[in-house]
Design a protein around this motif. Structure first.
Motif, PDB file in Angstrom:
ATOM      1  N   SER A  61     119.402 107.842  50.557  1.00  0.00           N
ATOM      2  CA  SER A  61     118.106 107.803  50.412  1.00  0.00           C
ATOM      3  C   SER A  61     117.456 106.464  50.212  1.00  0.00           C
ATOM      4  O   SER A  61     116.337 106.064  50.793  1.00  0.00           O
ATOM      5  N   ALA A  74     106.788 103.166  50.562  1.00  0.00           N
ATOM      6  CA  ALA A  74     108.093 103.637  51.084  1.00  0.00           C
ATOM      7  C   ALA A  74     108.587 104.564  49.796  1.00  0.00           C
ATOM      8  O   ALA A  74     109.356 105.639  50.054  1.00  0.00           O
ATOM      9  N   SER A  75     108.386 104.378  48.818  1.00  0.00           N
ATOM     10  CA  SER A  75     108.951 104.780  47.381  1.00  0.00           C
ATOM     11  C   SER A  75     108.300 106.483  47.532  1.00  0.00           C
ATOM     12  O   SER A  75     108.869 107.224  46.971  1.00  0.00           O
ATOM     13  N   ALA A  76     106.941 106.492  47.758  1.00  0.00           N
ATOM     14  CA  ALA A  76     106.444 107.978  47.726  1.00  0.00           C
ATOM     15  C   ALA A  76     107.066 108.806  48.763  1.00  0.00           C
ATOM     16  O   ALA A  76     107.407 109.902  48.544  1.00  0.00           O
ATOM     17  N   GLY A  86     109.899 108.371  49.857  1.00  0.00           N
ATOM     18  CA  GLY A  86     111.123 108.708  49.476  1.00  0.00           C
ATOM     19  C   GLY A  86     111.357 109.819  48.509  1.00  0.00           C
ATOM     20  O   GLY A  86     112.276 110.551  48.247  1.00  0.00           O
ATOM     21  N   ALA A  87     110.435 109.740  47.503  1.00  0.00           N
ATOM     22  CA  ALA A  87     110.343 110.686  46.309  1.00  0.00           C
ATOM     23  C   ALA A  87     109.886 111.992  46.921  1.00  0.00           C
ATOM     24  O   ALA A  87     110.438 113.253  46.383  1.00  0.00           O
ATOM     25  N   ILE A  88     109.262 112.365  48.151  1.00  0.00           N
ATOM     26  CA  ILE A  88     109.097 113.452  48.732  1.00  0.00           C
ATOM     27  C   ILE A  88     110.359 114.173  49.351  1.00  0.00           C
ATOM     28  O   ILE A  88     110.702 115.071  49.417  1.00  0.00           O
ATOM     29  N   PHE A 145     113.582 112.740  49.364  1.00  0.00           N
ATOM     30  CA  PHE A 145     114.694 112.860  48.612  1.00  0.00           C
ATOM     31  C   PHE A 145     114.482 112.657  47.161  1.00  0.00           C
ATOM     32  O   PHE A 145     114.589 111.679  46.480  1.00  0.00           O
ATOM     33  N   PRO A 146     113.955 113.849  46.366  1.00  0.00           N
ATOM     34  CA  PRO A 146     113.789 113.797  44.855  1.00  0.00           C
ATOM     35  C   PRO A 146     115.094 113.624  44.032  1.00  0.00           C
ATOM     36  O   PRO A 146     116.152 113.988  44.668  1.00  0.00           O
ATOM     37  N   VAL A 147     114.979 112.704  43.175  1.00  0.00           N
ATOM     38  CA  VAL A 147     116.233 112.404  42.383  1.00  0.00           C
ATOM     39  C   VAL A 147     116.507 113.774  41.692  1.00  0.00           C
ATOM     40  O   VAL A 147     115.804 114.415  41.172  1.00  0.00           O
ATOM     41  N   PHE A 202     108.459 114.182  40.656  1.00  0.00           N
ATOM     42  CA  PHE A 202     107.983 113.171  41.861  1.00  0.00           C
ATOM     43  C   PHE A 202     107.878 111.594  41.182  1.00  0.00           C
ATOM     44  O   PHE A 202     108.503 110.768  41.951  1.00  0.00           O
ATOM     45  N   SER A 222     111.318 110.148  40.726  1.00  0.00           N
ATOM     46  CA  SER A 222     112.109 109.680  41.903  1.00  0.00           C
ATOM     47  C   SER A 222     111.380 108.368  42.424  1.00  0.00           C
ATOM     48  O   SER A 222     112.078 107.320  42.853  1.00  0.00           O
ATOM     49  N   PHE A 223     110.012 108.383  42.339  1.00  0.00           N
ATOM     50  CA  PHE A 223     109.148 107.330  42.893  1.00  0.00           C
ATOM     51  C   PHE A 223     109.620 106.208  42.197  1.00  0.00           C
ATOM     52  O   PHE A 223     109.812 105.130  42.689  1.00  0.00           O
ATOM     53  N   TYR A 266     112.899 104.670  42.825  1.00  0.00           N
ATOM     54  CA  TYR A 266     112.995 103.824  44.194  1.00  0.00           C
ATOM     55  C   TYR A 266     112.250 102.513  44.437  1.00  0.00           C
ATOM     56  O   TYR A 266     112.661 101.506  44.816  1.00  0.00           O
ATOM     57  N   THR A 304     112.645  98.902  46.807  1.00  0.00           N
ATOM     58  CA  THR A 304     111.412  98.872  47.996  1.00  0.00           C
ATOM     59  C   THR A 304     110.641  97.580  47.560  1.00  0.00           C
ATOM     60  O   THR A 304     110.353  96.836  48.552  1.00  0.00           O
TER      61      THR A 304
END
Lengths: 242, 103
Positions: free
Chosen positions: A189, A226-228, A230-232, A234-236, B36, B39-40, B43, B47
């Motif tokens: 991810s 990119a993080s958004a 990623g969050a959609i 591959f949520p942690v 969300f 997770s955001f 990352y 990034t």
């Protein structure tokens, strides 16, 4: 800095904290040395050192330096600093549940400066709840290493031979690579979000129209897009990992 | 750099950084629920660093070729699991050599 005016009994906790902080301090010295070199091309050494003494954040400061260099607006500085350092909020929330009752409002106000990626990680790895004297001890060397490294870098930047300071120009970026790449190796991810961020960043730099966007915003936008994604995708799973 | 302008920048940087750390540390005592957002934010460090590094590294030294060699050196030693300081020193060294070769 606020925490220096604070008086602490030299308790066992404090001593243990100081000891645990030594490796972080050494690492910070190296990173901030590169920051100092980078800063010395733009500002005089006292100013570069002040940035480190008042911020204690690598990515945030570096983005700030870029905005100063490009004479960006105050608004751009505020937004960039906010988003790049927003992860500290997350760490503060999780740290808040790890600290013992010795952390009153006043100590929280004074010690919150010490919430950085590495100090947070070491705090969370402790088995027991952490006391304010331990946390204060833990942040001593990192703070000193960070400020001193910046000073040495910023001071020596202009007096180094051109060939050497030219070569040192890539040091900070190489360190960023050394932080990001191992995590890309570990997690698919992270690999994907990093590639996405690089693509965005290149577009904001080279693509017509998009390259009108200032440097601070292009960093924020690349990272956020990119993080958004990623969050959609591959949520942690668990709470927080660092 | 105008000194007054610098201090405005510094004030904003330091102020925002301080508040971002302190406000949640004082006010929020519960874990963040929104998945969300969690997770955001997890990352974001990677990034941000990636976007700051590329393409800026190519303009960080005299020649783009030397910078590219430095970047590849850094990636190589990072993949091999070398420490932060080792990676940085090796990359600088590679750039230094390349700048010598390219004149």
């Amino acid at each position: 800095m606020p925490f220096f005016v604070f008086y602490y009994n030299c308790s066992m906790n404090w001593t243990k904290g100081v000891k645990d902080g030594i490796p972080i301090g050494i690492g910070y010295f190296a990173v901030s040395f590169s920051f100092g070199i980078a800063g010395s091309h733009i500002l005089s050494w006292p100013l570069v050192t002040l940035i480190s003494m008042f911020n204690l954040t690598s990515a945030g400061q570096f983005a700030g330096l870029k905005i100063i260099e490009s004479l960006g607006t105050i608004f751009e500085m505020a937004v960039a600093t906010f988003f790049i350092n927003l992860r500290y909020s997350l760490m503060a929330i999780s740290l808040s549940q790890k600290v013992d009752s010795s952390f009153g409002i006043v100590k929280r106000l004074l010690l919150s400066t010490g919430i950085t990626d590495e100090i947070y990680a070491v705090s969370m790895s402790q088995k027991k709840k952490i006391s304010s004297s331990y946390f204060f001890g833990l942040m001593c060397f990192p703070y000193l290493g960070w400020s001193l490294g910046t000073f040495v870098g910023a001071f020596s930047g202009p007096i180094l031979p051109v060939e050497v300071s030219q070569a040192l120009g890539v040091a900070l970026y190489a360190m960023f690579v050394a932080i990001v790449v191992p995590e890309m190796k570990k997690q698919r991810s992270v690999f994907i979000v990093v590639i996405l961020s690089i693509i965005c960043s290149l577009l904001f730099y080279y693509a017509p129209v998009l390259n009108q966007i200032s440097v601070g915003f292009s960093i924020i936008l690349s990272a956020m897009i990119a993080s958004a994604i990623g969050a959609i995708l591959f949520p942690v799973e668990e709470n927080i990992r660092e | 750099m105008n000194l007054e302008r610098f201090f405005y920048y510094l004030l904003i940087m330091a102020g925002v950084t301080y508040l971002v750390r302190t406000i949640p540390f004082i006010l929020i005592r519960k874990q963040l629920q929104n998945r969300f957002l969690r997770s955001f934010l997890s990352y974001i460090p990677y990034t941000v660093l990636a976007a700051m590094t590329i393409p800026a590294i190519f303009y960080a030294t005299t020649s783009k070729i030397a910078a590219a060699v430095g970047l590849l050196t850094a990636i190589l030693f990072s993949v091999l699991g070398r420490s932060l300081i080792f990676v940085a020193t090796a990359a600088c060294f590679a750039v230094f050599i390349m700048n010598m070769i390219l004149g």
